[in-house]
Design an enzyme around this catalytic site. Structure first.
Site, PDB file in Angstrom:
ATOM      1  NE  ARG A 181      50.895 -12.164 -23.170  1.00 13.04           N
ATOM      2  CZ  ARG A 181      50.906 -12.476 -24.551  1.00 13.04           C
ATOM      3  NH1 ARG A 181      50.232 -13.479 -24.832  1.00 13.04           N
ATOM      4  NH2 ARG A 181      51.613 -12.012 -25.511  1.00 13.04           N
ATOM      5  CG  LEU A 237      55.691  -4.550 -25.877  1.00 10.68           C
ATOM      6  CD1 LEU A 237      56.055  -4.446 -27.143  1.00 10.68           C
ATOM      7  CD2 LEU A 237      54.296  -4.570 -25.369  1.00 10.68           C
ATOM      8  CG  ASP A 238      54.178 -10.331 -21.924  1.00  7.24           C
ATOM      9  OD1 ASP A 238      54.679  -9.708 -20.736  1.00  7.24           O
ATOM     10  OD2 ASP A 238      53.154 -10.629 -21.793  1.00  7.24           O
ATOM     11  CE1 TYR A 239      61.723 -14.960 -26.363  1.00  7.98           C
ATOM     12  CE2 TYR A 239      59.903 -16.742 -26.513  1.00  7.98           C
ATOM     13  CZ  TYR A 239      61.170 -16.146 -26.960  1.00  7.98           C
ATOM     14  OH  TYR A 239      61.927 -17.198 -27.534  1.00  7.98           O
TER      15      TYR A 239
END
Ligand code: URA
Length: 262
Positions: A217, A129-131
């Protein structure tokens, strides 16, 4: 047949207690699979360890990718003996903002390893998962399960709740559902529904089965809506539910069986 080979086959026969005799290969395991099963890392990472000469079988460095481990062999990684029958632990974590999905960070930022620090087994994340993404992350020391869940062939549906800037028009929704170009890759059809359209933003549920870097995104960016916040709420049938951010829960037996069945 050499004496050694003959002994080896006999050893298999007697140790297994099975009756497959000369053709029994049930108790051989590929080295990368053995390392993953021992919870050291994923099978892909195990290949790197093998290639770099970090792995020994019975005291001898093995660099062959196809090497097999047989009953009674002693396998070590970086000098530490490992066992493929180590107890397996499976947890669901609710990742907060600002944590990186890695076991350590050279910039000393918080990592998801910090969230499971009180679990004695070394768990590693299943996928990323992204930051700036929150929500459901699975962590385990079962490298075999990690390998199959993250393999592009077996990508399981992941569901996200995104808040995006602006209006998500019908035309944009249709594009997302059909598949969009996110820079050299056209996404597969996605399940998308608007939960709420506010004057300046929309709350959207989106389910995808691919796992390209920052895919959600990029998909919204491709239709002109910037993602403001992103939370993963489900991986297949495993739900985030009411798990608080920064907390974890052990998966139930039924959830583990379900993941293995994928
Ligand atoms: N898609 C993204 O853009 N970010 C994530 O963290 C996961 C999916």
């Amino acid at each position: 047949m050499t004496v050694q080979r003959h002994r080896f086959r006999r050893r298999l026969f007697y140790l297994c207690g099975c009756f497959h005799g000369r053709t029994c290969y049930n108790h051989l395991m590929r080295l990368n699979k053995y390392i993953a099963s021992a919870g050291v890392c994923s099978r892909r990472k195990a290949d790197e360890l093998i290639a770099n000469g970090n792995v020994k079988i019975n005291g001898a460095v093995v660099r062959e990718m196809g090497a097999q481990v047989e009953d009674g062999d002693v396998v070590s990684v970086n000098g530490t003996e490992i066992r493929a029958d180590a107890a397996k632990v499976y947890v669901a974590v609710n990742k907060p903002l600002g944590y990186i999905t890695s076991m350590n960070d050279d910039k000393d930022r918080p990592t998801v390893a910090d969230l499971v620090a009180d679990i004695p087994e070394r768990l590693f994340p299943v996928g990323r998962l992204d930051y700036n993404t929150t929500g459901l992350l699975l962590m385990t020391n079962d490298g075999e399960l990690t390998y199959s869940l993250t393999h592009p062939k077996h990508e399981v549906n992941k569901t996200y709740i995104a808040t995006v800037a602006g209006v998500l028009s019908k035309a944009r929704l249709a594009k997302l559902r059909k598949g969009v170009d996110i820079g050299g890759f056209v996404t597969s059809p996605a399940q998308v529904r608007v939960i709420k359209q506010n004057p300046r933003s929309a709350v959207v549920e989106i389910a995808i089965h691919e796992g390209k870097n920052r895919q959600v995104r990029k998909m919204f960016a491709a239709v002109g809506n910037k993602v403001q916040s992103l939370e993963r709420v489900a991986i297949g049938d495993i739900k985030l539910g009411r798990l608080l951010q920064g907390h974890y829960r052990k998966l139930t037996r039924a959830e583990i069986e379900y993941l293995k069945s994928l």
